[in-house]
Enzyme design. Structure first.
Site, PDB file in Angstrom:
ATOM      1  N   TYR D 173       2.361 -31.834   4.585  1.00 52.69           N
ATOM      2  CA  TYR D 173       1.738 -32.757   5.535  1.00 52.69           C
ATOM      3  C   TYR D 173       0.397 -32.220   5.990  1.00 52.69           C
ATOM      4  CZ  TYR D 173       5.946 -35.614   6.281  1.00 52.69           C
ATOM      5  OH  TYR D 173       6.997 -36.468   6.131  1.00 52.69           O
ATOM      6  N   VAL D 205       8.729 -32.436  -3.887  1.00 52.98           N
ATOM      7  CA  VAL D 205       7.589 -32.477  -2.985  1.00 52.98           C
ATOM      8  C   VAL D 205       7.596 -33.806  -2.253  1.00 52.98           C
ATOM      9  CG1 VAL D 205       5.076 -32.448  -2.826  1.00 52.98           C
ATOM     10  CG2 VAL D 205       6.231 -31.013  -4.523  1.00 52.98           C
ATOM     11  N   LYS D 206       7.405 -33.714  -0.945  1.00 53.62           N
ATOM     12  CA  LYS D 206       7.365 -34.924  -0.128  1.00 53.62           C
ATOM     13  C   LYS D 206       5.996 -35.015   0.514  1.00 53.62           C
ATOM     14  CE  LYS D 206       9.207 -36.806   4.126  1.00 53.62           C
ATOM     15  NZ  LYS D 206       7.836 -36.963   4.632  1.00 53.62           N
ATOM     16  N   VAL D 207       5.311 -36.139   0.287  1.00 54.05           N
ATOM     17  CA  VAL D 207       4.014 -36.377   0.944  1.00 54.05           C
ATOM     18  C   VAL D 207       4.010 -37.769   1.566  1.00 54.05           C
ATOM     19  CG1 VAL D 207       2.628 -34.831  -0.506  1.00 54.05           C
ATOM     20  CG2 VAL D 207       3.051 -37.186  -1.249  1.00 54.05           C
ATOM     21  N   ILE D 280      11.614 -41.055   1.350  1.00 53.47           N
ATOM     22  CA  ILE D 280      12.338 -40.375   2.403  1.00 53.47           C
ATOM     23  C   ILE D 280      12.073 -41.199   3.654  1.00 53.47           C
ATOM     24  CG2 ILE D 280      10.421 -38.723   2.719  1.00 53.47           C
ATOM     25  CD1 ILE D 280      12.733 -36.651   3.327  1.00 53.47           C
TER      26      ILE D 280
END
Lengths: 309, 309, 309, 309, 309
Positions: D173, D205-207, D280
């Site tokens: 983030y 990977v979460k963006v 997510i």
């Protein structure tokens, strides 16, 4: 919770132990029907491991269930419940906070019989903390060729237990090729075994009730020369207690196999009269139906408490 | 994935274990054709190590290939696949996530035959985590003079496994000079061996199907006095399950060498009727061609599931 | 450096190993005259430790000098050079980067002869890293009463080696009171020994060329019933390779004492024809003058490479 | 459980990970309504810690109860449930084995607001194993002056997680004084942030969904010179996925605050069309009544699965 | 000792904790005058460290003596006594086993006043075990720029405490430059602070009684939009308890400085009516003569027990 004068007196004997260990010792001495009297009755159930499940529980099949023994000890007002890892793991959550627990850290089975027995280490101090126990328990076999290694292992476990505020309870059971069968419970050997346990740093010592037999020639000579009074059971109890730091360590006694209630009560009176601190009673309590067991244990506690003669 | 009421009931017996261990136990109980029923059929392939490759795989040479057993266990709908380090290493990447794995942490070969056997430690808890296993497996030999050391080693490995959220499966196989050949599968000895494994902290206990033989004189007396019913195989299974914390630990059974499918099915019915939790079937499944093995295992699972009589 | 399709195929069998271990395995498989073919010829010189210096080097005194063996292995185009700590320490700086090295982590001498032999741990994984080795080597003696402890020690060393990206090479040499002299190289025993090494997590397994002898009664029955073809040396090699995870582990072979070059070449052709992965040749190469040794090894590599028949 | 071709293809991208980590990755990719499709929808509930309980749960007070989110994730068929230590501890035993869990190892609150934010470490890898989690989660703030220390801490935790067979999920983030407010979600910054997470060893990977804004002058020049297509949201998703090892790492996206269901569905279609791996979704799911949330999440999963347009 | 249904209900909320931690939690919930009711009154005496001795004890000089506070807590029937290392060391042996002890592991003094306060770590988990404590205590300051490091340190200490069977009590006191003075006890901030403590794994959370003030604009909006009832003190207590895992964590409250007994009793009634679990009362009890303090604490306990209105 509070503690009585007598409990504080007992705690005062353990001047090298941390307040943590004293706290757990106080918990045991304050729990149950004898709480505060300085006397203890402990329920041990390692019989399943030591003799096999059917020999232990077939008479009273409720005992196959690990929860039964927690319930029995709680309802009877025992000072503590002692068992191997598996039995404690199977109930420690359900009965958390209801009775002081002793994790027996070594065990032996009879599927192979050695002339000089030893035990397997079957639990750890970390297990004891994780399960909320107040104490570890450990058996030594003075008289066995394996005894020195057993003493050394006990030492290491006891050091770790004390560093974590736990109490150390030692079952000191003379056995092995160094002794005759009769000698295992001879008064000289029993007093010697209790003394060794205390020297190894035990807070609570458990021995079998001694006979008048004198096993070792060198000891016999002294007992006779000094006329050490060991004629009655109460006298022998008194001698064992004296041998265990002159009564400044808690010594408790087990009977042998079941014989008859009145005989057990007689033994308990002798322990009381000889200054013993209590009893550890396994087979005689869980091998009968619960109401009967509660009555039986109630009588014993009454004798110690002075409410029964 | 979900869990059934029965799986949640079984998990509730393990109150001293972490959610991590319960999760892995739930994975085994939820996998394969019997997932959710509370019954298990496990494929173990340590035979190559234990008896040698030709004795294990010459009958069905596909079994020389480590991938074959993964495929067989997956296609058959087994609850888990258990094997030594090498066999798991040879397939764990290719079959990642397809079936719960049990790393057998000790093993024995027959190139030297001891009167009192023990096993070599052949894997570690770290290996089990690295290979994605849900459990460690460990064999003890009650009856061997080496048993106490085996118990102590198991204790240490089990403590580490539990601290890392793994399940502990114990193969309890009485052997050694403490027992007669017949005694190895005697009902008293089998029940005792299962009890010891549970006391050592096993979550899942595996024993051989017991005969009606009573090996130990002291036990024989009790079985006869208390009329413990051990006449039929189902009764004996029931007694073993009772001896393992009154059915509050998962107990599964292995047969001996192959005899005839119908006899195996009869045994499975007895396990089911006696309240056993399932079977661990090695030689009888991988020593036949795959289609035949799938049919054979399918029938067994059907008996447990109640879709076959 | 590049890898061939065959090397990549071999690497694909090791799915549970890290890229680090694969890198070192690729280095061995890509080095020397046979680089890229999937075949290996390794020079081992632990003879001085095992049999004494004069028995090892008096015939060709150049071999007393540790640098000689590095030079020989490099000039001959060997895949790797294996030796105990001292020999590697004596040359690793001078020949850094010139040939893959295997540090033999245990060794045995004959100044005392046991009925049930074991070996001393004589090097460490840290030593292997410090000396720039690609692999550790370790000997086990299936058939010895000391075998279980040897397996357990190997396990621990192999875990550490793999965690550090090294390859594990196991010399699996049946010996000890569990076997007859003839049995040490019996086909059933050799296949079993190779299987055990693979189950213990070996990447490369080294065994002796097997005879047609069948040592164990239970195995003999199976070989005969299933008509496992073990009549020719090539068939026996094939059976050993099959027994080692169905050819998904690298298996290499040693001959016995020197006999005659042509007989060695015959054996190499059998290894090649049976699907073996190569040879490990000690005494037969360093106990002759270097020009002769280079010619001898060149012929062997030619047979493996297919440039010699 | 089984795995699909697509899942096996995804696993093949992680060649340096152990079978243990692949197993846990397979568990996530095989769980819930999207199991096997290679797409994921994860429920994260760290909102209470990040924004405070009333801002998180007052709209749908059922969410104050930690068990609610387990139930929601399970009933909706999510791929995994992610939360801080306290929320997982409060349900992990009751819901053991019912849904893959991600322990968020660091967290941040807004009772103090930094210009250059960082997070507190609030859990450990040992906690993750003890609670039965498949993965650890960790947030980094590229753009903050505290970022380098956050990267270093992540590295250490990721190394430990991988050594224990866990998956590493990184919330990347961009925030802090290095960036304008608009820049936090600029396409160049988002692609860069995803790339950094992958370089730090993240498996997933979460963006945030990127805008068309180009924040950094040097980057802007290249995007324009090379005419990188970032005009539509699907193109921007494609560019982020390309920037994360050319689609060889799983990248998932979060939306911002709730806006309107149709807008969310539009975004999900863009993620799908751009080759993203899923969503997510926190606030948008647990801040509405459960039946509504189930319908909402069902639509999103349907879009990913191709059963909804 | 026994546990009531209510105590067992409370223990059931802590499914990820060991039986050891549950045992110590049960000890606190079973001790003193409120034992078994699920309510607690704790005596904390860290005032000497926090404000200096004269400000703390000059009013009632008996309080200079560390033994005084043990006696006061025991005689009053408190659930536990909490203090820093020195005060506990000065009495733990004399009062072993008489009252559950909480070792406060961090402390702060006012000889230097920071805008953004933090605390020094002043004790260890090993100290807590050595002194026989049932719990560790730890203060966090949400709102301080030092808060993240405080959270991380708490996490590590809490992990170690839980691994040793101890309970974790967190004093969550919003302070620092992130908040206005009024904001420190604002209802939004208090609920948030309690939630953070629970997410960090606290078993027991201690906060100050909240005012109706709403500190954070973003939160204010939600409280108003959702009409969260926070008008009365009981409503605010109820909201804090709800914010702490919907009442599935024990939350206790402290008042501010002494004001007048009746006002304190009013507050206690509000805690009781709002579903709070009890009070932690320092200055108001030890800054008056003991007979007065006993009466004062007796009234409070009576209100919780329902024997006083």
């Amino acid at each position: 919770m509070g503690t009585t004068d007598r409990v504080r007196e007992i705690l005062s004997w353990y001047g090298s132990d941390s307040p943590g260990t004293l706290t757990n010792l106080a918990r045991m001495l304050s729990a149950g029907a004898l709480g505060g009297t300085g006397k203890m009755v402990i329920l041990p159930v390692d019989q399943g491991f030591e003799h096999g499940p059917a020999r232990s529980f077939a008479t009273n099949p409720a005992g196959y269930d690990p929860r039964y023994h927690f319930q029995l000890a709680i309802e009877a007002g025992c000072s503590a419940y002692a068992a191997p890892l598996g039995f404690l793991e199977a109930g420690a959550r359900d009965f958390a906070g209801q009775i002081p627990l002793i994790l027996k850290l070594n065990n032996h089975d009879v599927l192979y019989e050695e002339k000089d027995p030893e035990q397997a280490v079957t639990g750890s101090v970390r297990d004891a903390l994780r399960l909320g126990c107040v104490a570890i328990g450990y058996t030594i076999y003075p008289g066995s060729s394996a005894r020195l290694e057993m003493y050394s292992t006990l030492r290491a476990l006891a050091e770790e237990a004390k560093a974590n505020g736990l109490v150390v309870v030692v079952w000191s059971y003379p056995r092995g090729s160094g002794l005759s069968k009769e000698g295992e419970t001879g008064i000289d050997v029993t007093a010697y075994a209790a003394h060794i346990a205390a020297q190894l740093g035990a807070h609570i010592v458990k021995v079998k009730l001694p006979s008048a037999h004198l096993e070792q020639a060198a000891a016999k000579k002294v007992y006779e020369k000094e006329s050490v009074p060991v004629g009655t059971l109460a006298e022998r109890v008194r001698h064992v207690v004296q041998s265990t730091f002159n009564s400044r360590r808690v010594v408790i006694f087990s009977g042998g196999p079941a014989v008859g209630d009145e005989q057990v009560f007689e033994e308990v009176r002798a322990i009381r009269d000889g200054g013993g601190f209590g009893s550890i009673i396994g087979r005689n309590s869980f091998q009968r139906k619960k109401p009967d067991a509660l009555k039986f244990l109630g009588t014993i506690m009454g004798i110690y408490a002075g409410t029964q003669k």
